[in-house]
Design a protein around this motif. Structure first.
Motif, PDB file in Angstrom:
ATOM      1  N   LYS A   1      -9.522  -4.962   3.182  1.00 58.83           N
ATOM      2  CA  LYS A   1      -8.775  -5.014   1.923  1.00 58.83           C
ATOM      3  C   LYS A   1      -7.912  -6.277   1.880  1.00 58.83           C
ATOM      4  O   LYS A   1      -7.231  -6.597   2.871  1.00 58.83           O
ATOM      5  CB  LYS A   1      -7.902  -3.768   1.793  1.00 58.83           C
ATOM      6  CG  LYS A   1      -7.085  -3.722   0.512  1.00 58.83           C
ATOM      7  CD  LYS A   1      -5.612  -3.978   0.740  1.00 58.83           C
ATOM      8  CE  LYS A   1      -4.830  -4.214  -0.530  1.00 58.83           C
ATOM      9  NZ  LYS A   1      -3.397  -4.452  -0.286  1.00 58.83           N
TER      10      LYS A   1
ATOM     11  N   GLY B   1       0.478  -0.649  -5.884  1.00 56.48           N
ATOM     12  CA  GLY B   1       0.060  -0.820  -4.489  1.00 56.48           C
ATOM     13  C   GLY B   1      -1.201  -0.045  -4.149  1.00 56.48           C
ATOM     14  O   GLY B   1      -1.598   0.073  -2.985  1.00 56.48           O
TER      15      GLY B   1
ATOM     16  N   ASP C   1      -4.449  -0.334  -1.514  1.00 60.84           N
ATOM     17  CA  ASP C   1      -4.424   0.171  -0.132  1.00 60.84           C
ATOM     18  C   ASP C   1      -5.150   1.509  -0.073  1.00 60.84           C
ATOM     19  O   ASP C   1      -5.942   1.772   0.842  1.00 60.84           O
ATOM     20  CB  ASP C   1      -2.974   0.393   0.344  1.00 60.84           C
ATOM     21  CG  ASP C   1      -2.185  -0.897   0.463  1.00 60.84           C
ATOM     22  OD1 ASP C   1      -2.799  -1.950   0.675  1.00 60.84           O
ATOM     23  OD2 ASP C   1      -0.938  -0.838   0.354  1.00 60.84           O
TER      24      ASP C   1
ATOM     25  N   LYS D   1       7.270  -1.894   1.487  1.00 62.78           N
ATOM     26  CA  LYS D   1       6.106  -1.873   0.596  1.00 62.78           C
ATOM     27  C   LYS D   1       4.837  -2.455   1.237  1.00 62.78           C
ATOM     28  O   LYS D   1       3.818  -2.611   0.566  1.00 62.78           O
ATOM     29  CB  LYS D   1       6.443  -2.589  -0.712  1.00 62.78           C
ATOM     30  CG  LYS D   1       6.420  -4.095  -0.642  1.00 62.78           C
ATOM     31  CD  LYS D   1       6.322  -4.676  -2.049  1.00 62.78           C
ATOM     32  CE  LYS D   1       6.066  -6.159  -1.982  1.00 62.78           C
ATOM     33  NZ  LYS D   1       5.646  -6.771  -3.190  1.00 62.78           N
TER      34      LYS D   1
HETATM   35 MG    MG Z   1       0.581  -3.986  -1.488  1.00 64.61          MG
END
Ligand code: MG
Ligand code: ADP
Ligand code: ASP
Length: 405
Positions: free
Chosen positions: A7, A151, A154, A209
């Motif tokens: 990723k 986010g 992920d 984060k």
């Molecule tokens: Mg991120």
């Protein structure tokens, strides 16, 4: 031959040169004969910019349209990454979340993955392609585009690694791994060679984060071991995995600071059974998650009353105030106050279970630095305090110094 999920976050695909770097890295693994699934985020800043534009048109835009809009960010990078691989002679096919078989529920902007049927991904891999999947997005059973929360790429990577039974899952970002604290705030922070799911989950939910917290939850549930590492060098990163016996030797694994919380205080709440239940039920029904709760000792004679404080995510503050207002007559509290200038500072470590005096040391350090504690909450492996936001970073450095160095 291994099956690898890699990723790459927003800054790792932030411009064409960075995307070339990604292609070169993928090419190295292909040359070894590995099968590679690449998950990419939108270029850094793109998602924020799309949100900003929508909010210029309307403060609370339709969540369905937001998903339609936000999904475009990742769609740009999958195609560019495929093109960059073609340019160096590597077969590659890009896929949206829907094409990769990622099915979610219908909660727009915060959808949960329900199942993944990566049949087409397998077929394309077997035909010799690198498969590039758009992170952060999925599709409902009915064909609506959804996104998985900020986010969320992920989560796409971890969930795909689980669904594909990948041999390796690597999360490439702009730091060398998971540090004892955000290295942008604490220059002395150290890279951790490994961290347990539970510690990573606490750090992520408490403001670090570097990984989306829901993705860590998913990894723990399905036992996906993954590595967080830099897309800019070949340094070994941080392995996130099940806890091992020796992990308890370290008292504090990390320190985090959450600047995204707000505190709400109800003043003069009647002190009688059922009141707290009524308030938090109403907040729960509005899908507002409440974190810390503090109720003061009753005061006054006659009909006793109390003050009740709790914290919510800053973006939920408007909604929270609306809910509380709607209860004012029914419950009969005197006033409401809210404070957005708070920071939640936390220390996390599985070693806390077997070491004593940790809270005292944390509070002493804050006192020595003239930092007042507003609220406290603890679990088996973490201690969090709410403090003045303006002192948050200074407090974080002091606490890091005291526990880690
Ligand atoms: Mg991120
Ligand atoms: P990506 O775009 O690759 O998903 P993010 O910006 O979401 O990257 O996450 C990486 C950032 O997380 C780092 O640049 C760093 O500033 C921040 N961060 C916060 N806490 C930590 C920590 N404990 N360890 C490493 N990075 C952290
Ligand atoms: N582009 C999305 C975001 O900015 C998802 C991600 O980067 O993981 O939140």
């Amino acid at each position: 031959m291994a099956l690898i999920v890699q990723k790459f976050g927003g800054s790792s695909v932030g411009n064409p040169d960075r995307i070339k770097n990604v292609a070169a890295r993928v090419a190295k693994y292909r040359a070894q004969g590995d099968q590679v699934v690449v998950v990419v985020s939108a270029m850094s800043g793109v998602t924020d910019n799309l949100i900003r534009m929508a909010k210029e048109l309307m403060p609370l835009p339709s969540e369905r349209e937001m998903d339609m809009l936000l999904a475009t960010g990742e769609q740009t990078t999958i195609a560019l990454t495929a093109i960059a691989l073609h340019a160096i002679g590597i077969a590659a096919v890009s896929m949206t979340g829907a094409q990769a078989g990622i099915v979610t529920n219908g909660v727009h902007t915060k959808a949960k993955i329900q199942n993944i049927t990566p049949k087409q991904v397998h077929e394309l891999l077997d035909a010799g392609n690198v498969v590039i999947v758009a992170g952060f997005q999925g599709q409902t059973q009915e064909g609506q585009i959804t996104t998985l929360g900020r986010g969320g790429s992920d989560l796409t990577a971890i969930a795909l690694a689980a669904a594909l039974s990948a041999d390796l899952c690597q999360v490439y970002t702009d730091v060398d791994g998971v540090y004892t604290a955000d290295p942008r705030i604490v220059p002395t922070a150290k890279k951790l060679p490994e961290i347990s799911y539970d510690e990573m989950l606490e750090l992520a939910s408490l403001g670090a984060k570097v990984m989306q917290s829901r993705s860590v939850e998913f990894a723990k549930k399905f036992g996906v071991v993954f590595e967080v590492r830099s897309s800019l060098n070949d340094n070994p990163g941080t392995i996130v995995k099940e806890e091992t016996a020796s992990m308890e030797d370290v008292v504090i694994r990390g320190v985090s600071l959450d600047k995204n919380q707000a505190k709400v205080t109800l003043i003069g709440v009647p002190d009688k059974p059922g009141v707290a239940a009524r308030i938090f039920k109403a907040l729960g029904e509005a899908a507002i998650s409440v974190d810390m709760i503090v109720q003061n000792v009753s005061h006054g004679s006659g009909s006793p009353s109390t003050d009740l404080s709790f914290t919510v995510d800053k973006p939920d503050l408007l909604k929270t105030n609306k809910v509380i207002d709607s209860l004012r007559i029914e419950i009969g509290f005197q006033a409401v106050a809210s404070d957005e200038k708070i920071g939640k500072l936390s220390i996390v470590g599985v070693g806390m279970r077997s070491h004593s005096g940790v809270a005292a040391k944390m509070f002493e350090t804050l006192a020595q630095n003239g930092i007042n504690i507003d609220m406290i909450s603890t679990s088996e492996i973490k201690i969090s305090v709410v403090i003045d936001l303006a002192k948050g970073e200074q407090a974080m450095r002091a606490i890091h110094q005291a526990f880690i160095g």
